[in-house]
Write a protein that holds these residues in place. Structure first.
Motif, PDB file in Angstrom:
ATOM      1  N   GLN A  19      -0.556   7.613 -16.904  1.00 24.21           N
ATOM      2  CA  GLN A  19      -0.443   6.160 -16.817  1.00 24.21           C
ATOM      3  C   GLN A  19      -1.033   5.590 -15.530  1.00 24.21           C
ATOM      4  N   VAL A  20      -1.327   6.441 -14.563  1.00 22.39           N
ATOM      5  CA  VAL A  20      -1.731   5.946 -13.240  1.00 22.39           C
ATOM      6  C   VAL A  20      -3.154   6.372 -12.905  1.00 22.39           C
ATOM      7  N   VAL A  21      -3.699   5.698 -11.906  1.00 17.01           N
ATOM      8  CA  VAL A  21      -4.974   6.068 -11.306  1.00 17.01           C
ATOM      9  C   VAL A  21      -4.697   6.461  -9.861  1.00 17.01           C
ATOM     10  N   VAL A  22      -5.140   7.650  -9.475  1.00 14.84           N
ATOM     11  CA  VAL A  22      -5.011   8.113  -8.101  1.00 14.84           C
ATOM     12  C   VAL A  22      -6.369   7.899  -7.435  1.00 14.84           C
ATOM     13  N   ARG A  23      -6.361   7.145  -6.341  1.00 21.98           N
ATOM     14  CA  ARG A  23      -7.632   6.737  -5.720  1.00 21.98           C
ATOM     15  C   ARG A  23      -7.470   6.600  -4.213  1.00 21.98           C
ATOM     16  N   ARG A  24      -8.538   6.227  -3.550  1.00 24.57           N
ATOM     17  CA  ARG A  24      -8.497   5.902  -2.131  1.00 24.57           C
ATOM     18  C   ARG A  24      -7.871   4.515  -1.932  1.00 24.57           C
ATOM     19  N   PHE A  25      -7.350   4.290  -0.747  1.00 23.70           N
ATOM     20  CA  PHE A  25      -6.924   2.952  -0.367  1.00 23.70           C
ATOM     21  C   PHE A  25      -8.139   2.087  -0.081  1.00 23.70           C
ATOM     22  N   THR A  26      -7.988   0.776  -0.314  1.00 26.72           N
ATOM     23  CA  THR A  26      -9.023  -0.201   0.021  1.00 26.72           C
ATOM     24  C   THR A  26      -8.365  -1.361   0.769  1.00 26.72           C
ATOM     25  N   PRO A  27      -9.136  -2.194   1.469  1.00 25.51           N
ATOM     26  CA  PRO A  27      -8.558  -3.341   2.179  1.00 25.51           C
ATOM     27  C   PRO A  27      -7.753  -4.265   1.269  1.00 25.51           C
ATOM     28  N   ALA A  28      -8.081  -4.300  -0.018  1.00 27.15           N
ATOM     29  CA  ALA A  28      -7.363  -5.177  -0.945  1.00 27.15           C
ATOM     30  C   ALA A  28      -5.922  -4.733  -1.182  1.00 27.15           C
ATOM     31  N   ASP A  29      -5.557  -3.528  -0.701  1.00 26.45           N
ATOM     32  CA  ASP A  29      -4.213  -2.997  -0.937  1.00 26.45           C
ATOM     33  C   ASP A  29      -3.195  -3.427   0.111  1.00 26.45           C
ATOM     34  N   VAL A  30      -3.628  -4.123   1.152  1.00 31.26           N
ATOM     35  CA  VAL A  30      -2.738  -4.396   2.288  1.00 31.26           C
ATOM     36  C   VAL A  30      -1.481  -5.133   1.861  1.00 31.26           C
ATOM     37  N   ALA A  31      -1.608  -6.206   1.092  1.00 29.60           N
ATOM     38  CA  ALA A  31      -0.445  -7.023   0.739  1.00 29.60           C
ATOM     39  C   ALA A  31       0.567  -6.240  -0.092  1.00 29.60           C
ATOM     40  N   ASP A  32       0.096  -5.527  -1.126  1.00 33.08           N
ATOM     41  CA  ASP A  32       1.018  -4.757  -1.965  1.00 33.08           C
ATOM     42  C   ASP A  32       1.658  -3.621  -1.173  1.00 33.08           C
ATOM     43  N   PHE A  33       0.866  -2.951  -0.340  1.00 35.01           N
ATOM     44  CA  PHE A  33       1.395  -1.856   0.478  1.00 35.01           C
ATOM     45  C   PHE A  33       2.494  -2.365   1.407  1.00 35.01           C
ATOM     46  N   ALA A  34       2.229  -3.474   2.094  1.00 31.14           N
ATOM     47  CA  ALA A  34       3.220  -4.029   3.006  1.00 31.14           C
ATOM     48  C   ALA A  34       4.476  -4.455   2.266  1.00 31.14           C
ATOM     49  N   ALA A  35       4.319  -4.966   1.048  1.00 36.21           N
ATOM     50  CA  ALA A  35       5.471  -5.462   0.286  1.00 36.21           C
ATOM     51  C   ALA A  35       6.424  -4.336  -0.080  1.00 36.21           C
ATOM     52  N   TYR A  36       5.909  -3.240  -0.694  1.00 39.29           N
ATOM     53  CA  TYR A  36       6.861  -2.205  -1.128  1.00 39.29           C
ATOM     54  C   TYR A  36       7.330  -1.339   0.035  1.00 39.29           C
ATOM     55  N   ARG A  37       6.498  -1.171   1.046  1.00 39.38           N
ATOM     56  CA  ARG A  37       6.939  -0.378   2.196  1.00 39.38           C
ATOM     57  C   ARG A  37       7.981  -1.132   3.047  1.00 39.38           C
ATOM     58  N   SER A  38       8.036  -2.465   2.892  1.00 40.79           N
ATOM     59  CA  SER A  38       9.002  -3.268   3.635  1.00 40.79           C
ATOM     60  C   SER A  38      10.299  -3.493   2.857  1.00 40.79           C
ATOM     61  N   ASP A  39      10.375  -2.967   1.636  1.00 44.58           N
ATOM     62  CA  ASP A  39      11.586  -3.092   0.824  1.00 44.58           C
ATOM     63  C   ASP A  39      12.650  -2.139   1.381  1.00 44.58           C
ATOM     64  N   PRO A  40      13.806  -2.658   1.822  1.00 47.95           N
ATOM     65  CA  PRO A  40      14.842  -1.773   2.377  1.00 47.95           C
ATOM     66  C   PRO A  40      15.288  -0.676   1.425  1.00 47.95           C
ATOM     67  N   GLU A  41      15.291  -0.938   0.120  1.00 51.01           N
ATOM     68  CA  GLU A  41      15.694   0.086  -0.842  1.00 51.01           C
ATOM     69  C   GLU A  41      14.675   1.215  -0.906  1.00 51.01           C
ATOM     70  N   VAL A  42      13.392   0.856  -0.842  1.00 48.09           N
ATOM     71  CA  VAL A  42      12.332   1.876  -0.865  1.00 48.09           C
ATOM     72  C   VAL A  42      12.360   2.697   0.422  1.00 48.09           C
ATOM     73  N   ALA A  43      12.640   2.024   1.543  1.00 55.99           N
ATOM     74  CA  ALA A  43      12.614   2.696   2.844  1.00 55.99           C
ATOM     75  C   ALA A  43      13.930   3.375   3.193  1.00 55.99           C
ATOM     76  N   ARG A  44      14.915   3.303   2.319  1.00 63.36           N
ATOM     77  CA  ARG A  44      16.265   3.775   2.657  1.00 63.36           C
ATOM     78  C   ARG A  44      16.278   5.213   3.165  1.00 63.36           C
ATOM     79  N   TYR A  45      15.556   6.105   2.484  1.00 64.39           N
ATOM     80  CA  TYR A  45      15.572   7.520   2.872  1.00 64.39           C
ATOM     81  C   TYR A  45      14.282   7.947   3.569  1.00 64.39           C
ATOM     82  N   GLN A  46      13.466   6.963   3.990  1.00 60.64           N
ATOM     83  CA  GLN A  46      12.188   7.264   4.607  1.00 60.64           C
ATOM     84  C   GLN A  46      12.261   7.068   6.119  1.00 60.64           C
TER      85      GLN A  46
END
Length: 310
Positions: free
Chosen positions: A10-37
């Motif tokens: 179901q997924v595509v594994v690829r390199r990061f691009t500059p267009a990923d900044v907003a989505d990356f910042a959003a999920y990495r800033s979610d306290p639930e996602v970062a709970r065990y990180q």
């Protein structure tokens, strides 16, 4: 290494691009996602991090971060830290909360492991917070073996935490011990007369008869072993059916095939931790299969079996 992007289920594994900044910042800033990180929220310098990810060289010592895309959207990432000897690596993964429990992490990590082992890595390690049972189960499903518990090892977000350690060897990955545990299902059709059913499937439908319980397999039985009279297996193309002669009302039986005894054990631990009622725990049966049995809410029998442990 080359060949990115890669379609992995179901997924595509690829390199990061500059267009990923907003989505990356959003999920990495979610306290639930970062709970065990190990990172804090919000994530500082997301633009700088994504730029570093995009510029990194896959296959070079150090961390390389793969972007995981689904439906045209960045949903997570998988990181691999390659040792200087290029024969050992560590893996980690993160999926946005809105996209968890869809199999994305399993497909993405499996894809990355394929690439890592194909490049000559002999061992991949992973670790997670002992409270992060979802990640631990994912690692075990992919074939990682639990290798230890480091008690109160990490000071994380104001508290000491326990770490679970896992390891996966290249020979285990290529031998079929990794990847999906359940690779086939053989429905068990309960019939009134197995001889008549064999005639129908073999003579009229063109199925091959694999074996009959009344043949040489019967020598494995002993007086105390319950057995199923009149059981046979028929197959055609990629379909296998079990035929079992049972009088009166009955429930259906499914045979779930698993590659290794270790995977049977992992499924047993996973399902037991989830509160599943295991009718019979894993055991080597007299006929040579390593098997456990459980019942669904309607009383149907699921037999999960593999070759015996070596």
């Amino acid at each position: 290494m080359s060949g990115l992007p890669v379609l992995a289920g179901q997924v595509v594994v690829r390199r990061f691009t500059p267009a990923d900044v907003a989505d990356f910042a959003a999920y990495r800033s979610d306290p639930e996602v970062a709970r065990y990180q190990g990172w804090d929220t919000p994530v500082p310098d997301a633009e700088r991090l994504v730029s570093e990810f995009a510029a990194a060289e896959e296959g070079e010592p150090g961390w390389f971060q793969y972007a995981v895309e689904a439906g045209g959207e960045l949903v997570g990432d998988v990181g691999v830290c390659l040792a200087d000897n290029r024969m050992q690596a560590e893996v980690g993964f993160t999926i946005a909360r809105a996209h968890q429990r869809r199999g994305y992490a399993t497909e993405a990590v499996r894809c990355v492991l394929d690439r890592v082992f194909a490049a000559g890595v002999r061992r991949v390690s992973a670790e997670c917070d002992a409270r992060n049972t979802a990640s631990a189960h994912l690692l075990e499903r992919l074939g990682f073996s639990p290798e230890g518990l480091r008690r109160r090892h990490t000071w994380l977000k104001g508290e000491w935490t326990d770490d679970l350690l896992f390891g996966l060897l290249a020979e285990d990955w290529t031998s079929g011990a990794s990847g999906p545990a359940i690779f086939a299902c053989r429905p068990n059709l309960l019939v009134a007369d197995v001889v008549a059913s064999l005639g129908f499937y073999a003579d009229e439908l063109g199925f091959d008869v694999g074996w009959r319980w009344s043949d040489r397999q019967a020598r494995f039985l002993h007086d105390g072993e319950p057995h199923e009279p009149g059981t046979a297996l028929v197959a055609r193309d990629r379909v296998q059916l079990m035929l079992t002669q049972v009088p009166g009302p009955h429930t259906t039986r499914l045979h779930l095939d698993v590659h290794t005894a270790a995977q049977v054990d992992r499924l047993f631990r996973e399902w037991r931790e989830r509160g599943v009622d295991i009718a019979e725990p894993p055991v080597v049966r007299p006929w040579g299969m390593y098997e456990m049995r459980l019942h669904d809410p309607d009383g149907n029998v699921l037999r999960v079996s593999s070759p015996p442990a070596s």
